[in-house]
Design a protein around this motif. Structure first.
Motif, PDB file in Angstrom:
ATOM      1  N   MET A 124       0.774  -1.053  -0.026  1.00 42.74           N
ATOM      2  CA  MET A 124      -0.009   0.019  -0.039  1.00 42.74           C
ATOM      3  C   MET A 124       0.983   1.209   0.165  1.00 42.74           C
ATOM      4  O   MET A 124       1.951   1.340   0.499  1.00 42.74           O
ATOM      5  CB  MET A 124      -0.917   0.028   1.197  1.00 42.74           C
ATOM      6  CG  MET A 124      -1.636   1.259   1.293  1.00 42.74           C
ATOM      7  SD  MET A 124      -3.479   1.212   1.629  1.00 42.74           S
ATOM      8  CE  MET A 124      -4.175  -0.148   1.268  1.00 42.74           C
ATOM      9  N   ARG A 125       0.465   2.224  -0.593  1.00 42.04           N
ATOM     10  CA  ARG A 125       1.135   3.543  -0.999  1.00 42.04           C
ATOM     11  C   ARG A 125       0.433   4.749  -0.503  1.00 42.04           C
ATOM     12  O   ARG A 125      -0.906   4.400  -0.455  1.00 42.04           O
ATOM     13  CB  ARG A 125       1.813   3.815  -2.394  1.00 42.04           C
ATOM     14  CG  ARG A 125       2.727   2.665  -2.752  1.00 42.04           C
ATOM     15  CD  ARG A 125       3.036   2.954  -4.221  1.00 42.04           C
ATOM     16  NE  ARG A 125       3.892   1.869  -4.678  1.00 42.04           N
ATOM     17  CZ  ARG A 125       5.106   1.792  -4.576  1.00 42.04           C
ATOM     18  NH1 ARG A 125       5.876   2.669  -3.983  1.00 42.04           N
ATOM     19  NH2 ARG A 125       5.809   0.910  -5.250  1.00 42.04           N
ATOM     20  N   ASP A 126       0.645   5.547  -0.081  1.00 45.36           N
ATOM     21  CA  ASP A 126       0.181   6.647   0.156  1.00 45.36           C
ATOM     22  C   ASP A 126       0.349   7.909  -0.943  1.00 45.36           C
ATOM     23  O   ASP A 126       1.354   8.166  -1.473  1.00 45.36           O
ATOM     24  CB  ASP A 126       0.539   7.579   1.568  1.00 45.36           C
ATOM     25  CG  ASP A 126       0.199   6.765   2.726  1.00 45.36           C
ATOM     26  OD1 ASP A 126      -0.730   6.074   2.915  1.00 45.36           O
ATOM     27  OD2 ASP A 126       0.836   6.814   3.645  1.00 45.36           O
ATOM     28  N   LEU A 127      -0.624   8.553  -1.516  1.00 45.71           N
ATOM     29  CA  LEU A 127      -0.865   9.595  -2.331  1.00 45.71           C
ATOM     30  C   LEU A 127      -1.100  10.864  -1.695  1.00 45.71           C
ATOM     31  O   LEU A 127      -1.937  11.135  -1.001  1.00 45.71           O
ATOM     32  CB  LEU A 127      -1.538   9.469  -3.560  1.00 45.71           C
ATOM     33  CG  LEU A 127      -1.996  10.631  -4.458  1.00 45.71           C
ATOM     34  CD1 LEU A 127      -0.741  10.055  -5.619  1.00 45.71           C
ATOM     35  CD2 LEU A 127      -3.256  10.217  -5.250  1.00 45.71           C
ATOM     36  N   ILE A 128       0.010  12.040  -1.917  1.00 48.07           N
ATOM     37  CA  ILE A 128      -0.298  12.958  -1.429  1.00 48.07           C
ATOM     38  C   ILE A 128      -0.724  14.197  -2.636  1.00 48.07           C
ATOM     39  O   ILE A 128      -0.212  14.172  -3.615  1.00 48.07           O
ATOM     40  CB  ILE A 128       0.961  13.800  -0.921  1.00 48.07           C
ATOM     41  CG1 ILE A 128       1.617  12.741   0.281  1.00 48.07           C
ATOM     42  CG2 ILE A 128       0.844  15.066  -0.608  1.00 48.07           C
ATOM     43  CD1 ILE A 128       2.842  12.993   1.056  1.00 48.07           C
ATOM     44  N   THR A 129      -1.843  14.470  -2.296  1.00 45.05           N
ATOM     45  CA  THR A 129      -2.491  15.512  -3.306  1.00 45.05           C
ATOM     46  C   THR A 129      -3.221  16.463  -2.814  1.00 45.05           C
ATOM     47  O   THR A 129      -3.444  16.690  -1.485  1.00 45.05           O
ATOM     48  CB  THR A 129      -3.570  14.598  -4.397  1.00 45.05           C
ATOM     49  OG1 THR A 129      -3.777  15.260  -5.455  1.00 45.05           O
ATOM     50  CG2 THR A 129      -4.601  14.069  -3.742  1.00 45.05           C
ATOM     51  N   THR A 130      -3.877  17.446  -3.612  1.00 44.26           N
ATOM     52  CA  THR A 130      -4.763  18.526  -3.009  1.00 44.26           C
ATOM     53  C   THR A 130      -6.061  18.254  -3.303  1.00 44.26           C
ATOM     54  O   THR A 130      -6.595  17.627  -4.237  1.00 44.26           O
ATOM     55  CB  THR A 130      -4.518  19.787  -4.014  1.00 44.26           C
ATOM     56  OG1 THR A 130      -2.988  19.866  -4.009  1.00 44.26           O
ATOM     57  CG2 THR A 130      -4.987  21.200  -3.648  1.00 44.26           C
ATOM     58  N   ALA A 131      -6.987  18.699  -2.438  1.00 46.02           N
ATOM     59  CA  ALA A 131      -8.555  18.502  -2.564  1.00 46.02           C
ATOM     60  C   ALA A 131      -8.965  20.124  -2.480  1.00 46.02           C
ATOM     61  O   ALA A 131      -8.724  20.771  -1.284  1.00 46.02           O
ATOM     62  CB  ALA A 131      -8.943  17.704  -1.504  1.00 46.02           C
ATOM     63  N   GLU A 132      -9.656  20.476  -3.313  1.00 44.60           N
ATOM     64  CA  GLU A 132     -10.539  21.730  -3.377  1.00 44.60           C
ATOM     65  C   GLU A 132     -11.891  21.352  -3.070  1.00 44.60           C
ATOM     66  O   GLU A 132     -12.496  20.558  -3.549  1.00 44.60           O
ATOM     67  CB  GLU A 132     -10.629  22.535  -4.787  1.00 44.60           C
ATOM     68  CG  GLU A 132      -9.100  23.022  -5.063  1.00 44.60           C
ATOM     69  CD  GLU A 132      -8.887  23.608  -6.330  1.00 44.60           C
ATOM     70  OE1 GLU A 132      -9.997  23.813  -6.932  1.00 44.60           O
ATOM     71  OE2 GLU A 132      -7.766  23.944  -6.913  1.00 44.60           O
ATOM     72  N   ILE A 133     -12.753  22.089  -2.364  1.00 47.54           N
ATOM     73  CA  ILE A 133     -14.067  21.682  -1.770  1.00 47.54           C
ATOM     74  C   ILE A 133     -14.601  23.095  -1.873  1.00 47.54           C
ATOM     75  O   ILE A 133     -14.451  24.025  -1.089  1.00 47.54           O
ATOM     76  CB  ILE A 133     -14.271  20.866  -0.552  1.00 47.54           C
ATOM     77  CG1 ILE A 133     -13.451  19.637  -0.489  1.00 47.54           C
ATOM     78  CG2 ILE A 133     -15.543  20.654  -0.173  1.00 47.54           C
ATOM     79  CD1 ILE A 133     -13.097  19.006   0.822  1.00 47.54           C
ATOM     80  N   TRP A 134     -15.666  22.922  -2.410  1.00 44.46           N
ATOM     81  CA  TRP A 134     -16.658  24.237  -2.475  1.00 44.46           C
ATOM     82  C   TRP A 134     -18.306  23.924  -2.476  1.00 44.46           C
ATOM     83  O   TRP A 134     -18.697  22.510  -2.757  1.00 44.46           O
ATOM     84  CB  TRP A 134     -16.469  25.061  -3.629  1.00 44.46           C
ATOM     85  CG  TRP A 134     -16.557  24.725  -5.166  1.00 44.46           C
ATOM     86  CD1 TRP A 134     -17.715  24.546  -5.712  1.00 44.46           C
ATOM     87  CD2 TRP A 134     -15.509  23.949  -5.755  1.00 44.46           C
ATOM     88  NE1 TRP A 134     -17.588  24.034  -6.846  1.00 44.46           N
ATOM     89  CE2 TRP A 134     -16.349  23.665  -7.026  1.00 44.46           C
ATOM     90  CE3 TRP A 134     -14.144  23.549  -5.494  1.00 44.46           C
ATOM     91  CZ2 TRP A 134     -15.619  23.052  -8.174  1.00 44.46           C
ATOM     92  CZ3 TRP A 134     -13.760  22.924  -6.559  1.00 44.46           C
ATOM     93  CH2 TRP A 134     -14.406  22.377  -7.783  1.00 44.46           C
ATOM     94  N   LYS A 135     -19.012  24.684  -2.158  1.00 45.26           N
ATOM     95  CA  LYS A 135     -20.517  24.567  -1.971  1.00 45.26           C
ATOM     96  C   LYS A 135     -20.936  24.984  -3.209  1.00 45.26           C
ATOM     97  O   LYS A 135     -20.876  26.067  -3.696  1.00 45.26           O
ATOM     98  CB  LYS A 135     -21.068  25.227  -0.778  1.00 45.26           C
ATOM     99  CG  LYS A 135     -22.532  24.755  -0.445  1.00 45.26           C
ATOM    100  CD  LYS A 135     -23.007  25.382   0.974  1.00 45.26           C
ATOM    101  CE  LYS A 135     -24.475  24.461   1.085  1.00 45.26           C
ATOM    102  NZ  LYS A 135     -24.827  24.873   2.390  1.00 45.26           N
TER     103      LYS A 135
END
Length: 92
Positions: free
Chosen positions: A1-12
């Motif tokens: 198993m690996r970890d992915l480091i990424t960005t999450a943008e969340i808006w309404k």
């Protein structure tokens, strides 16, 4: 198993929350911020698993600017600022 480091943008949007990973150009949604974040994680995991089955995972990661370092997959891109900007435009 690996970890992915990424960005999450969340808006309404209306009564729903949209979540988006710009590095992989993947989006999802949910009724709450946490649900949108959880759904985005699931969609990203599915995308990575399916591209690995097809033998194109390394191509996807390379095109998206990711590298593998041990058990971590991370992007070389560093967000130095995240802000809302206003741009005057001459459109009708």
């Amino acid at each position: 198993m690996r970890d992915l480091i990424t960005t999450a943008e969340i808006w309404k949007e209306g009564s729903m929350y949209t979540s988006y990973c710009p590095e992989l150009d993947i989006a999802s949604c949910g009724h709450t911020q946490e649900e949108a974040r959880k759904n985005l994680r699931e969609v990203i995991a599915i995308q990575l698993e399916e591209t690995e089955k097809l033998g194109t995972l390394d191509d996807l990661l390379n095109e998206s600017g990711y590298t593998r370092e041990g058990n971590v997959i991370k992007t070389g891109k560093k967000i130095v600022c995240f802000e809302e900007i206003r741009i005057p435009v001459s459109i009708q």
